[in-house]
Design an enzyme around this catalytic site. Structure first.
Site, PDB file in Angstrom:
ATOM      1  N   LYS A 129       6.636  -1.826   1.649  1.00 21.16           N
ATOM      2  CA  LYS A 129       5.475  -1.246   2.339  1.00 21.16           C
ATOM      3  C   LYS A 129       4.323  -2.231   2.234  1.00 21.16           C
ATOM      4  CE  LYS A 129       3.181   3.132   3.175  1.00 21.16           C
ATOM      5  NZ  LYS A 129       3.355   3.052   4.612  1.00 21.16           N
ATOM      6  N   GLU A 172      12.387   2.417  13.804  1.00 18.71           N
ATOM      7  CA  GLU A 172      11.535   3.515  13.326  1.00 18.71           C
ATOM      8  C   GLU A 172      10.257   3.515  14.153  1.00 18.71           C
ATOM      9  OE1 GLU A 172      10.217   2.653   9.263  1.00 18.71           O
ATOM     10  OE2 GLU A 172      10.521   0.527   9.661  1.00 18.71           O
ATOM     11  N   TYR A 219       0.830  -1.201   0.000  1.00 17.45           N
ATOM     12  CA  TYR A 219       0.000   0.000   0.000  1.00 17.45           C
ATOM     13  C   TYR A 219       0.864   1.249   0.000  1.00 17.45           C
ATOM     14  CZ  TYR A 219       0.845   0.828   5.015  1.00 17.45           C
ATOM     15  OH  TYR A 219       1.427   1.090   6.228  1.00 17.45           O
ATOM     16  N   LEU A 224      11.511   1.001   6.704  1.00 15.72           N
ATOM     17  CA  LEU A 224      10.896   1.511   5.482  1.00 15.72           C
ATOM     18  C   LEU A 224      11.561   2.832   5.128  1.00 15.72           C
ATOM     19  CD1 LEU A 224       8.502   1.006   3.465  1.00 15.72           C
ATOM     20  CD2 LEU A 224       7.303   2.747   4.775  1.00 15.72           C
TER      21      LEU A 224
END
Ligand code: PDD
Length: 296
Positions: free
Chosen positions: A149, A182, A33, A208
């Site tokens: 992702k 992250e 996505y 990511l």
């Protein structure tokens, strides 16, 4: 809430929008996505998000459901029909619907494409500069291809809820070696004791590579902001001068507390404020050339 969603070639009333129960997105989280902010009718960082969408699909060996140009037309028609000015627009692509089987389905299975949106308030810089958020650290329980992702977001859902349960806005995930990877849906940044902007490198595919992060790095170069890519621990983050997180949805969000430790003087930091200004100028400017996104 937008009135229409786009599902496999049709604009359907949002309440009726559905995919098949055998969709591999539902059965296996076998999809990817993107989230793109629509800022006053303009898709912020659209080029970078579409670059990353194509790359995520390649890595998953899923075909682009339509050429990029056609998808851009769908995105524009989608916001036109919904009369959207400010929203987070979601593009979801799965491997498609097929009888349940772990291996890729054979034959003419078309990828599922869904475009949907969540309306949001107009971005207000003054308000944002008063939004000072807390973060907490949690173990990073995700799979090893965090550079894709992908829609397998179970670990992030649990991490975010842990943050909420602890009175914080974001969960900063920590790897097995004790370094922050992250946020649950953001990239993490600190300004270290020497005043250098620090963020984790992306070349090990263990985080990511944010489109927002990518554009901010390019802008920092132009603005002469000193930036290093290196991993940092929660202990270093507690002592940082400033901290913030970035994503298509949050854009730049100041963090003033991590695990209860006050960051800097607990107020909006100077460099964070500057980055907020120049990133928002870039993201909201319809005429400005957008930065491309590359995997590493
Ligand atoms: N999340 N890291 C993770 C794990 C993310 O899910 C995201 C984005 C980012 C920032 O990437 P970008 O700058 O390209 O948005 C980093 C989106 C916003 C989401 O899932 O809602």
């Amino acid at each position: 809430m937008p009135r229409y969603s786009y599902v496999n070639g049709h604009y359907v009333p949002h309440g009726e929008a559905a995919v098949h129960i055998e969709d591999r997105g539902f059965q296996f989280a076998d999809g990817v996505y993107e989230v793109i902010s629509c800022v006053s009718g303009h898709f912020a960082d659209e080029v970078g998000h579409l670059d990353r969408l194509e790359r995520s699909l390649r890595e998953m060996r899923i075909a682009m459901p339509m050429p990029r140009k056609a998808l851009q037309l769908v995105m524009r028609e989608f916001i036109r029909r919904n009369r959207i000015k400010n929203a987070y627009v979601y593009i979801q692509v799965t491997r498609g619907a097929a009888p349940r089987d772990f291996k890729f389905p054979q034959g003419d299975i078309k990828p599922t494409l869904v475009v949907s949106a969540i309306g949001c308030a107009r971005f207000d810089m003054a308000e944002r500069k008063n939004l000072l958020k807390k973060a907490v650290t949690v173990p990073d329980l995700r799979w090893k291809r965090r550079d894709i992702k992908a829609t397998c977001l179970t670990a992030q859902v649990l991490a975010k809820q842990m943050a909420v349960d602890r009175g914080a806005y974001e969960a900063l995930m920590v790897d097995d070696d004790g370094f922050i990877t992250e946020g649950s849906s953001t990239n993490a940044w600190i300004v270290d004791k020497k005043g250098t902007l620090v963020t984790r490198p992306t070349d090990h595919n263990d985080i990511l590579k944010g489109v927002t992060r990518n554009a901010i790095q390019a802008l920092c170069k132009k603005e002469g902001v000193k930036l290093v890519e290196r991993a940092f621990t929660p202990a270093e983050a507690y002592k940082a001068k400033e901290a913030f997180i970035t994503a298509a949805t949050t854009l730049v969000m100041p963090i003033v507390s991590i695990d209860g430790y006050k960051i800097g003087d607990g107020k909006l930091g100077k460099l964070t404020s500057k980055i907020l200004d120049f990133y928002f100028d870039y993201a909201s400017d319809k005429k400005r050339k957008q930065e491309h996104w590359t995997p590493t």
